[in-house]
Scaffold this motif. Structure first.
Motif, PDB file in Angstrom:
ATOM      1  N   GLU A   1      40.189  48.726  32.084  1.00 24.04           N
ATOM      2  CA  GLU A   1      40.588  47.247  32.878  1.00 24.04           C
ATOM      3  C   GLU A   1      41.585  46.547  31.854  1.00 24.04           C
ATOM      4  O   GLU A   1      42.281  46.002  32.307  1.00 24.04           O
ATOM      5  N   TRP A   2      41.308  46.943  30.437  1.00 21.95           N
ATOM      6  CA  TRP A   2      42.275  46.144  29.667  1.00 21.95           C
ATOM      7  C   TRP A   2      43.570  46.704  29.594  1.00 21.95           C
ATOM      8  O   TRP A   2      44.612  46.043  29.840  1.00 21.95           O
ATOM      9  N   GLN A   3      43.569  48.216  29.824  1.00 18.88           N
ATOM     10  CA  GLN A   3      44.816  48.922  29.896  1.00 18.88           C
ATOM     11  C   GLN A   3      45.771  48.399  31.192  1.00 18.88           C
ATOM     12  O   GLN A   3      46.926  48.221  31.102  1.00 18.88           O
ATOM     13  N   MET A   4      44.886  48.404  32.327  1.00 12.84           N
ATOM     14  CA  MET A   4      45.555  47.786  33.468  1.00 12.84           C
ATOM     15  C   MET A   4      46.231  46.420  33.543  1.00 12.84           C
ATOM     16  O   MET A   4      47.295  46.280  33.684  1.00 12.84           O
TER      17      MET A   4
ATOM     18  N   ASP B   1      42.739  51.207  47.464  1.00 15.48           N
ATOM     19  CA  ASP B   1      41.467  51.356  46.536  1.00 15.48           C
ATOM     20  C   ASP B   1      41.545  50.338  45.270  1.00 15.48           C
ATOM     21  O   ASP B   1      41.773  50.862  44.168  1.00 15.48           O
ATOM     22  N   ILE B   2      41.595  49.203  45.672  1.00 10.64           N
ATOM     23  CA  ILE B   2      41.675  48.152  44.550  1.00 10.64           C
ATOM     24  C   ILE B   2      40.229  48.206  43.768  1.00 10.64           C
ATOM     25  O   ILE B   2      40.245  48.179  42.332  1.00 10.64           O
ATOM     26  N   PHE B   3      39.332  48.511  44.561  1.00  7.91           N
ATOM     27  CA  PHE B   3      38.035  48.255  43.919  1.00  7.91           C
ATOM     28  C   PHE B   3      37.244  49.808  44.139  1.00  7.91           C
ATOM     29  O   PHE B   3      37.782  50.593  44.994  1.00  7.91           O
ATOM     30  N   ASP B   4      36.570  50.138  43.034  1.00 10.23           N
ATOM     31  CA  ASP B   4      36.070  51.562  43.118  1.00 10.23           C
ATOM     32  C   ASP B   4      34.771  51.586  44.127  1.00 10.23           C
ATOM     33  O   ASP B   4      34.204  52.778  44.697  1.00 10.23           O
TER      34      ASP B   4
ATOM     35  N   ARG C   1      37.221  39.431  38.576  1.00 11.08           N
ATOM     36  CA  ARG C   1      37.913  40.226  37.563  1.00 11.08           C
ATOM     37  C   ARG C   1      39.360  40.583  38.064  1.00 11.08           C
ATOM     38  O   ARG C   1      40.213  40.798  37.278  1.00 11.08           O
ATOM     39  N   PHE C   2      39.306  41.145  39.281  1.00  8.08           N
ATOM     40  CA  PHE C   2      40.795  41.432  39.744  1.00  8.08           C
ATOM     41  C   PHE C   2      41.694  40.422  39.731  1.00  8.08           C
ATOM     42  O   PHE C   2      42.824  40.725  39.220  1.00  8.08           O
ATOM     43  N   GLN C   3      41.368  39.255  40.223  1.00  8.02           N
ATOM     44  CA  GLN C   3      42.277  38.153  40.030  1.00  8.02           C
ATOM     45  C   GLN C   3      42.455  37.796  38.576  1.00  8.02           C
ATOM     46  O   GLN C   3      43.647  37.139  38.233  1.00  8.02           O
ATOM     47  N   LYS C   4      41.767  37.969  37.684  1.00 13.71           N
ATOM     48  CA  LYS C   4      41.864  37.651  36.273  1.00 13.71           C
ATOM     49  C   LYS C   4      43.133  38.566  35.636  1.00 13.71           C
ATOM     50  O   LYS C   4      44.085  38.398  35.215  1.00 13.71           O
TER      51      LYS C   4
ATOM     52  N   ALA D   1      28.023  41.279  43.506  1.00 13.52           N
ATOM     53  CA  ALA D   1      28.896  42.272  42.952  1.00 13.52           C
ATOM     54  C   ALA D   1      30.189  42.265  43.248  1.00 13.52           C
ATOM     55  O   ALA D   1      31.108  42.311  42.524  1.00 13.52           O
ATOM     56  N   TRP D   2      30.478  42.204  44.744  1.00 14.98           N
ATOM     57  CA  TRP D   2      31.925  41.864  45.275  1.00 14.98           C
ATOM     58  C   TRP D   2      32.711  40.681  44.789  1.00 14.98           C
ATOM     59  O   TRP D   2      33.688  40.750  44.308  1.00 14.98           O
ATOM     60  N   ALA D   3      31.845  39.344  44.752  1.00 17.32           N
ATOM     61  CA  ALA D   3      32.528  38.240  44.195  1.00 17.32           C
ATOM     62  C   ALA D   3      33.009  38.342  42.500  1.00 17.32           C
ATOM     63  O   ALA D   3      33.745  37.969  42.261  1.00 17.32           O
TER      64      ALA D   3
END
Length: 396
Positions: free
Chosen positions: A95-98, A119-122, A138-141, A131-133
């Motif tokens: 996630e740091w890489q992305m 496939d935004i999430f795994d 994390r995605f929005q960050k 867990a979804w929230a």
């Protein structure tokens, strides 16, 4: 006696000074390597990417007609790990890489719109509400962006599940976070974003609704292009008259990746493996429907995690966009598109290879070990011991 004490104190001072100097060197090396591998390498690699140039505009009489150019980024398969399958170290690293790659690309390339092709999430197909929230936060960050940059997301099978797993609840949950619009127009360009998971063709309620939406979009596009068979056209603001760009997660039907080439194509031993319809690619029937209803000038898809370029029907090109994450491939990349209502030009931008970063860390670790051995005098004694052994063998 005083002289001995003075000499001993001076020796201790020199030893302390030498150790402090070694510690400073070690800290400097570690800091420099971290700075390079976790920040600078992204700027050095992505800085080499340039927006592709369109063909020279045509002249209309004495005046040159210039169409507005839209700068669009296309990436796919980020696969943010969830609470079930994601190890904390794997999450942190990938996630740091992305995040660094995305933020660096935004700063250097200044796109106007970014599309993520599913496939935004795994673990979206399994995750609990909490867990979804957490995953969404994390995605929005990670993929934060300025207000003037638009972010558009296409749904994938890991976000809502395959056809036999998807439900209205999961789809609505996804669409609550990401705008559910299927048709997006900007600067005279029409983008159609398809829920390809729902194109099973078995007549289920979700599938029927998805097909009805696509037929409505097809009607609007026909009206915008003045098709005589389009029937009654609404009085609302017509769409731009350009042929659309089709964006989806599953690729259109193809037998395999046998004809795909390039350094980011599937591994050679996997390219000839036959694709399974409705799992690896869309069915032949669903693909024909999309091409017939929408008549796109370009198709972009994800899902396979590897690059491919194919032609469908009467020459409609499809680009499969490789995964954006190190978790799925060593050399991730994304597509840069310069687009107008009538033309487009595409280029690929590679991200740093994971192997390069790991080798850099390994090289730095070896250098630190050598530095410590030299300081302790062990390297010199080992070298002298080796020389003595060599002399001994030579004399024998």
């Amino acid at each position: 006696m005083a002289a001995i004490r003075f000499g001993f104190g001076r020796l201790k001072f020199h030893q302390l000074k030498s150790r402090s100097f070694l510690l400073l060197k070690l800290i400097a090396v570690v800091f420099a390597v971290l700075l390079f591998c976790e920040f600078l390498i992204y700027y050095l690699v992505i800085f080499r990417c340039n927006w592709p140039a369109l063909k020279t505009p045509a002249y209309d009489g004495e005046q040159e007609t210039l169409e507005p150019v839209l700068k669009a980024m296309f990436l796919a398969d980020t696969h943010l790990l969830g609470e079930l399958r994601g190890h904390w170290l794997d999450k942190l690293r990938r996630e740091w890489q992305m995040e660094r790659a995305f933020q660096t690309a935004l700063w250097l390339l200044q796109p106007e719109v970014v599309f993520i092709l599913g496939d935004i999430f795994d673990e979206g197909k399994w995750s609990s509400p909490q867990a979804w929230a957490d995953d969404v936060e994390r995605f929005q960050k990670m993929f934060r962006h300025p207000h003037h940059v638009q972010l558009k997301v296409v749904v994938g099978n890991h976000d809502i599940g395959f056809h036999y797993q998807m439900s209205t609840y999961r789809i609505k949950r996804f669409e609550k976070v990401f705008n559910p619009e299927r048709l997006f127009s900007w600067k005279g360009i029409n983008f159609v974003m398809v829920n390809s998971v729902a194109l099973e063709g078995d007549g289920c309620s979700i599938c029927s609704e998805a097909e009805a939406e696509l037929m409505e979009i097809s009607h609007k596009l026909n009206c915008s292009q003045g098709e005589p068979s389009s029937g009654h056209c609404p009085d609302e603001q017509p769409l731009p008259s350009s042929a659309p760009v089709l964006l989806q997660h599953f690729p259109l039907f193809r037998r395999s990746d046998a004809n795909c080439t390039g350094e980011d194509a599937a591994p050679p031993d996997h390219r000839a493996l036959p694709f399974k319809e409705r799992y690896d690619v869309l069915s032949r029937e669903a693909s024909q429907k999309l091409l017939w209803w929408l008549r796109p000038r370009l198709v972009l898809s994800g899902h396979t995690h590897s690059a491919c370029e194919v032609l469908h029907g009467a020459g409609t090109p499809e680009i499969s966009v490789p995964s954006f994450s190190w978790r799925n491939r060593n050399n991730p990349s994304f597509i840069m598109g310069s687009m107008t209502a009538t033309e487009y030009a595409l280029a690929k931008c590679y991200l740093p290879c994971e192997d390069t970063v790991l080798l850099t860390y390994c090289g730095a670790a070896v250098f630190l070990v050598v530095l410590i051995l030299v300081h302790l005098g062990l390297l010199r004694s080992t070298f002298l011991f080796g020389c003595k052994l060599l002399r001994k063998f030579k004399t024998v």
